[in-house]
Motif scaffolding. Structure first.
Motif, PDB file in Angstrom:
ATOM      1  N   ILE A  71       4.720  17.218  23.551  1.00  0.00           N
ATOM      2  CA  ILE A  71       6.071  17.277  23.055  1.00  0.00           C
ATOM      3  C   ILE A  71       5.263  16.984  21.669  1.00  0.00           C
ATOM      4  N   LEU A  72       5.893  18.180  21.021  1.00  0.00           N
ATOM      5  CA  LEU A  72       5.453  17.190  19.431  1.00  0.00           C
ATOM      6  C   LEU A  72       6.975  17.227  17.961  1.00  0.00           C
ATOM      7  N   PRO A  73       7.141  16.615  17.737  1.00  0.00           N
ATOM      8  CA  PRO A  73       8.141  17.069  16.304  1.00  0.00           C
ATOM      9  C   PRO A  73       8.516  18.212  16.012  1.00  0.00           C
ATOM     10  N   ASP A  74      10.078  18.259  16.412  1.00  0.00           N
ATOM     11  CA  ASP A  74       9.668  19.840  15.219  1.00  0.00           C
ATOM     12  C   ASP A  74      10.902  19.423  13.722  1.00  0.00           C
ATOM     13  N   PHE A  75      10.445  19.298  12.969  1.00  0.00           N
ATOM     14  CA  PHE A  75      11.056  18.734  11.596  1.00  0.00           C
ATOM     15  C   PHE A  75      11.787  19.550  11.124  1.00  0.00           C
ATOM     16  N   SER A  76      12.152  20.568  11.612  1.00  0.00           N
ATOM     17  CA  SER A  76      13.072  21.958  11.027  1.00  0.00           C
ATOM     18  C   SER A  76      14.190  21.405  11.241  1.00  0.00           C
ATOM     19  N   ARG A  77      14.774  20.609  12.592  1.00  0.00           N
ATOM     20  CA  ARG A  77      15.501  20.378  13.454  1.00  0.00           C
ATOM     21  C   ARG A  77      16.268  18.324  13.063  1.00  0.00           C
ATOM     22  N   ARG A  78      15.299  18.080  12.318  1.00  0.00           N
ATOM     23  CA  ARG A  78      15.619  16.577  11.691  1.00  0.00           C
ATOM     24  C   ARG A  78      16.794  16.692  11.438  1.00  0.00           C
ATOM     25  N   CYS A  79      17.436  15.214  11.101  1.00  0.00           N
ATOM     26  CA  CYS A  79      18.868  14.913  10.854  1.00  0.00           C
ATOM     27  C   CYS A  79      18.598  14.039   9.171  1.00  0.00           C
ATOM     28  N   PRO A  80      18.140  14.481   7.941  1.00  0.00           N
ATOM     29  CA  PRO A  80      17.578  13.679   6.710  1.00  0.00           C
ATOM     30  C   PRO A  80      18.648  12.385   6.821  1.00  0.00           C
ATOM     31  N   ALA A  81      20.552  13.131   6.814  1.00  0.00           N
ATOM     32  CA  ALA A  81      21.132  11.999   6.025  1.00  0.00           C
ATOM     33  C   ALA A  81      21.720  10.921   7.478  1.00  0.00           C
ATOM     34  N   VAL A  82      21.488  11.341   8.319  1.00  0.00           N
ATOM     35  CA  VAL A  82      22.005   9.516   9.913  1.00  0.00           C
ATOM     36  C   VAL A  82      20.643   9.084  10.045  1.00  0.00           C
ATOM     37  N   ALA A 103      28.615  26.633  21.460  1.00  0.00           N
ATOM     38  CA  ALA A 103      28.239  25.572  22.412  1.00  0.00           C
ATOM     39  C   ALA A 103      26.931  26.934  23.560  1.00  0.00           C
ATOM     40  N   VAL A 104      27.447  28.001  23.677  1.00  0.00           N
ATOM     41  CA  VAL A 104      26.969  28.529  24.585  1.00  0.00           C
ATOM     42  C   VAL A 104      25.702  29.099  23.950  1.00  0.00           C
ATOM     43  N   ARG A 105      26.795  30.127  22.469  1.00  0.00           N
ATOM     44  CA  ARG A 105      25.354  30.508  21.508  1.00  0.00           C
ATOM     45  C   ARG A 105      23.940  30.035  21.445  1.00  0.00           C
ATOM     46  N   THR A 106      24.654  28.571  20.779  1.00  0.00           N
ATOM     47  CA  THR A 106      23.633  28.116  20.052  1.00  0.00           C
ATOM     48  C   THR A 106      22.188  26.881  21.329  1.00  0.00           C
ATOM     49  N   GLY A 107      23.153  26.463  21.944  1.00  0.00           N
ATOM     50  CA  GLY A 107      22.575  25.707  23.370  1.00  0.00           C
ATOM     51  C   GLY A 107      22.332  24.602  22.688  1.00  0.00           C
ATOM     52  N   ASP A 108      22.528  24.059  21.652  1.00  0.00           N
ATOM     53  CA  ASP A 108      22.336  23.221  21.082  1.00  0.00           C
ATOM     54  C   ASP A 108      23.787  22.591  20.273  1.00  0.00           C
ATOM     55  N   GLY A 109      23.707  20.894  19.838  1.00  0.00           N
ATOM     56  CA  GLY A 109      24.354  20.315  18.851  1.00  0.00           C
ATOM     57  C   GLY A 109      25.674  19.681  19.802  1.00  0.00           C
ATOM     58  N   LEU A 110      26.452  18.919  19.387  1.00  0.00           N
ATOM     59  CA  LEU A 110      27.693  18.384  20.302  1.00  0.00           C
ATOM     60  C   LEU A 110      28.623  18.709  20.568  1.00  0.00           C
ATOM     61  N   TYR A 111      29.208  19.800  21.653  1.00  0.00           N
ATOM     62  CA  TYR A 111      30.352  20.413  21.934  1.00  0.00           C
ATOM     63  C   TYR A 111      31.417  19.311  21.965  1.00  0.00           C
ATOM     64  N   ALA A 112      32.132  20.455  21.722  1.00  0.00           N
ATOM     65  CA  ALA A 112      33.651  19.464  20.973  1.00  0.00           C
ATOM     66  C   ALA A 112      34.266  18.756  22.238  1.00  0.00           C
ATOM     67  N   ALA A 113      34.717  19.637  23.701  1.00  0.00           N
ATOM     68  CA  ALA A 113      34.856  19.294  25.374  1.00  0.00           C
ATOM     69  C   ALA A 113      34.441  17.880  25.702  1.00  0.00           C
ATOM     70  N   SER A 114      33.260  17.329  25.313  1.00  0.00           N
ATOM     71  CA  SER A 114      32.307  16.593  25.635  1.00  0.00           C
ATOM     72  C   SER A 114      32.610  15.396  25.325  1.00  0.00           C
ATOM     73  N   SER A 115      33.568  15.589  23.784  1.00  0.00           N
ATOM     74  CA  SER A 115      34.197  14.234  23.340  1.00  0.00           C
ATOM     75  C   SER A 115      35.997  14.049  23.165  1.00  0.00           C
ATOM     76  N   GLY A 116      36.349  15.424  25.207  1.00  0.00           N
ATOM     77  CA  GLY A 116      37.284  14.746  24.930  1.00  0.00           C
ATOM     78  C   GLY A 116      38.727  15.784  24.091  1.00  0.00           C
ATOM     79  N   ASN A 117      38.021  16.412  23.477  1.00  0.00           N
ATOM     80  CA  ASN A 117      38.686  17.539  22.770  1.00  0.00           C
ATOM     81  C   ASN A 117      38.472  18.967  23.067  1.00  0.00           C
ATOM     82  N   THR A 167      20.245  17.589  18.718  1.00  0.00           N
ATOM     83  CA  THR A 167      19.790  18.898  18.111  1.00  0.00           C
ATOM     84  C   THR A 167      18.573  19.420  18.870  1.00  0.00           C
ATOM     85  N   GLN A 168      17.656  18.821  20.166  1.00  0.00           N
ATOM     86  CA  GLN A 168      16.566  18.796  20.863  1.00  0.00           C
ATOM     87  C   GLN A 168      16.112  18.851  19.499  1.00  0.00           C
TER      88      GLN A 168
END
Length: 368
Positions: free
Chosen positions: A85-96, A233-247, A71-72
């Motif tokens: 280095i400040l927390p960016d709470f707009s990118r927090r993950c409240p579920a996990v 992946a290129v457009r957002t520059g963040d998140g988990l790229y599927a190919a990074s998991s071998g998919n 999430t950076q």
């Protein structure tokens, strides 16, 4: 944190029809993604004599640190002789991550990368938690002799490798280096390499994963952070790229459809069993007191562990289900015999192939 969910079971790779579907992907040409990788995961050129350019370069190195779901979740404020280095709470993950534990661990990871890069560029960084300034990490810097440490050199090589490893043990010397790197102020590193102990951890991983998979909020949140195609992946520059998991990289509409079909408790639990049993060991980071300041220190310890791993050609990835499910965490702590202390991170490690990396946002996007 570096964070740590594949979305399709291993059986997906055997479906021959996906080859044709993948050819219809909205992903860019492979060289477009590769060009982004080369621009992102690299050592920089010289910026001596230009303080502003140097600070931007230090922020770039810091942003290569792991973060939950990639999430950076950080922002950087530049000052004379300091970077906050400040927390960016707009990118927090409240579920996990409802108590923002992983968010502050991620800030610590960025702080460690930053101090390693600063030292390589002739600046000694002194990082401190600043509760009065938005619960951030302030890194004061003073001139010193440049020293590009082994950990600094490993920054472009580090990744959270979400695949099977070769199952071979590490040497006592390698384990000693990992333990030394991952230990810090109020943070203990427990290394488990015996198969019986690792199977015990796996039981908690399966329990935690099953609970999370049955939580619609968790599943929805995870899916929002998966980047199914190279273009995404290129457009957002963040998140988990599927190919990074071998998919396979797929059009986002198809990736989300297959996610809903194949992302099941059984497929994921089978995958994690293979991952644990192919690993050389499991590292568990344990802090002595709760709260953001100590979680930042956990992040710094994990960053050093991950960089030392990369320097040795060792891969690592998170298995955080036992510490993310709040009702399971005390039971896991009892299993570890750590009393009332909190288990913060669970990390598997071993040797294996490198995977395509996820990307990062540009420096301009994270400055405030």
């Amino acid at each position: 944190m570096p964070s740590r969910r594949d979305f399709i079971s291993a059986s997906l790779g055997s479906l021959g029809t996906l080859a044709g579907l993948a050819s219809c992907s909205t992903a860019p040409r492979p060289d477009d993604y590769e060009q982004c990788v080369e621009r992102t995961w690299r050592h920089g050129g010289g910026v001596s004599g230009n303080p502003t350019a140097l600070q931007h370069e230090l922020v770039r190195y810091a942003s290569l640190a792991p973060s939950s779901h990639n999430t950076q979740c950080w922002k950087f404020h530049l000052e004379d002789h300091a970077i906050s280095i400040l927390p960016d709470f707009s990118r927090r993950c409240p579920a996990v991550d409802p108590d923002d534990h992983h968010l502050f661990v991620s800030l610590g990871c960025a702080a460690e990368n930053l101090t390693q890069a600063a030292l390589a560029n002739g600046l000694k960084g002194h990082a401190s938690f600043d509760a009065a300034a938005g619960h951030g990490v302030r890194v004061m810097m003073e001139p010193t002799r440049p020293f590009p440490s082994t950990l600094f050199q490993a920054i472009p090589e580090r990744q959270s490798t979400r695949g099977e490893y070769d199952g071979q043990p590490l040497s006592p010397q390698e384990l000693q280096l990992l333990e030394r790197a991952g230990t810090g102020s109020g943070v203990e590193l427990i290394l488990l390499t015996e198969r019986q102990a690792m199977e015990g951890v796996l039981e908690y991983v399966v329990q935690g994963n099953t609970a999370q998979m049955n939580d619609p909020a968790f599943v929805d949140e995870l899916k929002r952070w998966i980047r199914f195609s190279g273009d995404e992946a290129v457009r957002t520059g963040d998140g988990l790229y599927a190919a990074s998991s071998g998919n396979p990289a797929l059009p986002p509409w198809l990736g989300r459809l297959l996610f809903d079909v194949f992302f099941t408790p059984k497929s994921e639990n089978d995958k994690y069993a293979k991952h644990v049993r192919s690993s050389a060991g499991i590292a568990i980071f344990v802090s002595d007191t709760p709260g953001p300041a100590r979680w930042v220190e956990v992040g710094r310890c994990y960053a050093r562990f991950a960089l030392q791993s990369a320097a040795l050609g060792i891969r690592n990835a998170m298995l955080n289900q036992p510490v993310e499910v709040a009702t399971l965490r005390p039971q896991f702590a009892a299993f570890l015999g750590i009393g009332a202390r909190r288990p913060d991170l669970v990390v598997r490690f071993g040797r294996g192939p490198k995977m395509p990396p996820s990307l990062r946002r540009p420096v301009a996007a994270v400055l405030v």
